[in-house]
Design a protein around this motif. Structure first.
Motif, short mmCIF file in Angstrom:
data_model
loop_
_atom_site.label_atom_id
_atom_site.label_comp_id
_atom_site.label_asym_id
_atom_site.label_seq_id
_atom_site.Cartn_x
_atom_site.Cartn_y
_atom_site.Cartn_z
N ARG A 101 0.83 -1.21 0.00
CA ARG A 101 0.00 0.00 0.00
C ARG A 101 0.87 1.26 0.00
NH1 ARG A 101 -2.85 -0.06 5.22
NH2 ARG A 101 -0.79 0.65 5.89
N ALA A 113 -6.03 5.65 -7.68
CA ALA A 113 -6.46 5.11 -6.37
C ALA A 113 -6.26 3.60 -6.34
CB ALA A 113 -7.92 5.45 -6.13
N ARG A 115 -7.12 -0.12 -4.06
CA ARG A 115 -8.02 -0.72 -3.08
C ARG A 115 -7.78 -2.22 -3.02
NH1 ARG A 115 -13.38 -2.69 -3.39
NH2 ARG A 115 -13.46 -2.03 -5.58
N ARG A 116 -7.65 -2.71 -1.83
CA ARG A 116 -7.48 -4.17 -1.67
C ARG A 116 -8.83 -4.84 -1.80
NH1 ARG A 116 -4.89 -7.52 3.52
NH2 ARG A 116 -5.14 -9.60 2.58
N ILE A 117 -8.88 -5.94 -2.55
CA ILE A 117 -10.13 -6.66 -2.74
C ILE A 117 -9.97 -8.08 -2.19
CG2 ILE A 117 -10.80 -5.30 -4.73
CD1 ILE A 117 -9.83 -7.54 -6.53
N VAL A 126 -4.92 -6.42 -5.41
CA VAL A 126 -5.07 -4.97 -5.27
C VAL A 126 -5.59 -4.40 -6.60
CG1 VAL A 126 -3.92 -2.80 -4.72
CG2 VAL A 126 -3.13 -4.94 -3.66
N ARG A 127 -6.70 -3.66 -6.52
CA ARG A 127 -7.27 -3.04 -7.72
C ARG A 127 -6.72 -1.63 -7.85
NH1 ARG A 127 -13.24 -4.11 -8.05
NH2 ARG A 127 -12.43 -6.01 -9.06
N GLU A 129 -6.74 2.09 -10.11
CA GLU A 129 -7.69 2.88 -10.90
C GLU A 129 -7.28 2.97 -12.36
OE1 GLU A 129 -9.82 7.29 -10.65
OE2 GLU A 129 -8.01 6.85 -9.49
#
Length: 553
Positions: A101, A113, A115-117, A126-127, A129
């Motif tokens: 991160r 951006a 985001r962990r999924i 990790v997604r 943007e």
């Protein structure tokens, strides 16, 4: 000429006397065992009148080594456990996420951006943007990779990074997974061994079986449940800052917070910071004790790193509660009254003396790196062990008596000399077993019985060769001398090949197979020694005394 120098005779008889002296304590097993236990307890915990009395059960100037009895002879517990290494993989991914991160935030201008999924526990997804910046994201995360710490994985990275659309997929490499499995199993073996040793049992057998399984055999312990209670507890000790306490069973934890129940206060839970200040991994010692109210408690002491963190936190948070957490339960949450610079403290709770002692053992031994699932468990009672010992004794005595009678009937006086050497041979086997602290199992007794039968082979070769030499009209002295000289190569060849077999069994085998290999290998060594040296010395001493003109074998 039939002659053995004086110095050689002294060495031979010296070795015989030393071996029999080492074997002698096994004739007084209960007394010597009580003496050894008392001496060990005095060294570890100090003297008491009872321990002093038990230590006097056996003279201190005599050897006190014993042949340890295995699980099948002494009784005890057997467990087959499988280590859940997948938990370690998941923990590695959890620990890697903050670094990933932070690294991706440094290139946020390109990847956008993040985001962990959700995904598999051993995979970090990790997604991002900006899907077009996937190559930048992958390269950024790859820079976090470290070399695999193992011989087989040298030069490889510990993580693999791939792209899946707009998702960054991070997992442990195959080399790192294998190295992690090996480290986890070795750490589990060491911790289990420490815990079992701390409990005072004798000669446990703790071995790896296959890739992820561990076999645990502990003679003398009461039951498999008792053994599971001792080694199955993770004893993960952590110290957390307390945010609040609640009686609401449905309360939700906030970000980077955890809610754990109180061990002593029913219906009460504590809201704690997720990250501990110090952990049990930084403990160096823990001992059972009593608090100022005379209740059982546990003293603990940190290593320099833990002591520094513990001291700094207590200095900055005087007047604040501090939770002591054991296996996801709050043991106590005392208020910090003063700065604690020494890195030591005390854990109090509603403990019994037995519980505080066991907790101290578990903390001292460390936390298991992963959960274990017990696939098999067996409890072997001491009565079954006593039956096995009796059956082994009967088998040994029957084999021993049959060989003695056969040798005497076949070779007369020469057979009697061989029988004396055979008796010495059995004593030497037990002497060596006592010297190395070996564990005797039922297959080990089978190895001794087999040795009894094999022990006379060398003497048979020598005596038959002497018969042949007597037929050539040589004198008795020359016939005996040539008999030993010409039979020596055959004796060595036969026993060396059998010893190699025993060594292979010991190297590749485990458990009962090793027990058999140990007694067989030691029996070969003592058999060759008694046949070549002891029997010959007895013959020479008899010949020098009687000076017979003829001999009959």
């Amino acid at each position: 000429m039939l002659h053995i120098p004086l110095i050689n005779r002294i060495v031979i008889w010296g070795l015989v006397v030393a071996g029999l002296a080492l074997a002698m304590p096994n004739l007084f097993y209960p007394r010597v065992e009580r003496h050894n236990d008392a001496v060990a307890a005095i060294e570890a915990q100090g003297a008491t009148p009872e321990r002093e009395a038990d230590s006097g059960a056996w003279p201190s100037f005599l050897p006190s080594g014993l042949v340890n009895l295995g699980l099948d002879l002494r009784g005890g517990a057997y467990l087959l456990a499988e280590v859940q290494v997948e938990d370690v993989f998941a923990e590695r991914m959890e620990a890697l996420w903050p670094d990933v991160r932070d690294a991706l935030r440094e290139v946020r201008g390109e990847v956008g951006a993040i985001r962990r999924i959700d995904g598999a526990p051993d995979v970090l997804r990790v997604r991002i943007e900006n899907e077009g910046a996937m190559a930048v994201a992958m390269q950024t995360v790859r820079e976090l990779a470290r070399p695999v710490v193992s011989l087989t994985g040298a030069g490889r990275s510990d993580i693999e990074v791939a792209g899946d659309g707009d998702e960054l997929v991070i997992r442990l490499s195959e080399a790192e997974r294998q190295a992690t499995v090996d480290r986890t199993i070795q750490q589990s073996l060491e911790i289990i061994r420490n815990r079992v040793d701390e409990s005072g049992t004798r000669e446990p057998s703790i071995q790896r079986q296959g890739e992820r399984r561990i076999v645990i055999q502990v003679p003398g312990i009461g039951s498999a449940d008792e053994l599971k209670e001792l080694i199955g507890t993770t004893a993960q000790l952590t110290f957390h800052p307390v945010l609040s306490r609640t009686s609401d069973a449905d309360a939700d934890a906030g970000p980077r917070e955890i809610i754990l129940p109180s061990m002593d206060e029913e219906g009460v839970s504590y809201v704690l910071e997720e990250r501990p200040v110090v952990t049990g991994e930084e403990l160096t010692d823990s001992q059972p004790t009593f608090d100022q109210n005379g209740s059982p408690a546990v003293n603990f002491r940190f290593n320099p790193s833990g002591a520094r963190k513990f001291g700094d936190y207590t200095l900055e948070n005087i007047g604040s509660p501090f939770a002591i957490v054991l296996d996801d339960e709050v043991i106590s949450a005392p208020v910090i009254q003063d700065h604690i610079p020494g890195g030591s403290g005390i854990i109090t709770g509603n403990f019994t003396v037995e519980e505080s002692t066991r907790l101290a053992v578990l903390l001292r031994a460390g936390a298991l790196p992963a959960e274990m699932t017990f696939l098999q468990e067996r409890t072997i009672g001491p009565e079954l062990g006593a039956d096995s010992i009796e059956a082994g004794q009967i088998a040994t005595i029957v084999a021993f008596a049959a060989v003695l009678v056969f040798m005497f009937l076949s070779y007369g006086l020469f057979g009697l000399f061989a029988n004396v050497a055979l008796i010495i041979n059995i004593g030497l086997i037990f002497g060596l077993l006592s010297l190395i602290g070996a564990t005797l199992t039922l297959p080990g007794i089978a190895g001794i019985v087999l040795t009894v039968g094999m022990a006379v082979d060398a003497n048979v070769l020598v005596f038959e060769r002497i018969r042949e030499e007597l037929k050539t009209a040589r004198g008795p002295a020359r016939a005996i001398e040539l008999g030993y000289e010409k039979a020596l190569s055959a004796i060595l060849d036969a026993n060396i090949t059998t010893f190699i077999t025993a060594a292979i069994l010991f190297t590749l085998g485990s458990g009962p197979v090793r027990g058999f290999a140990v007694t067989l290998g030691l029996g070969i060594l003592t058999s060759v020694f008694t046949a070549i040296f002891v029997t010959r010395l007895l013959l020479v001493m008899w010949f020098e005394r009687r000076r017979p003109k003829t001999i009959e074998v």
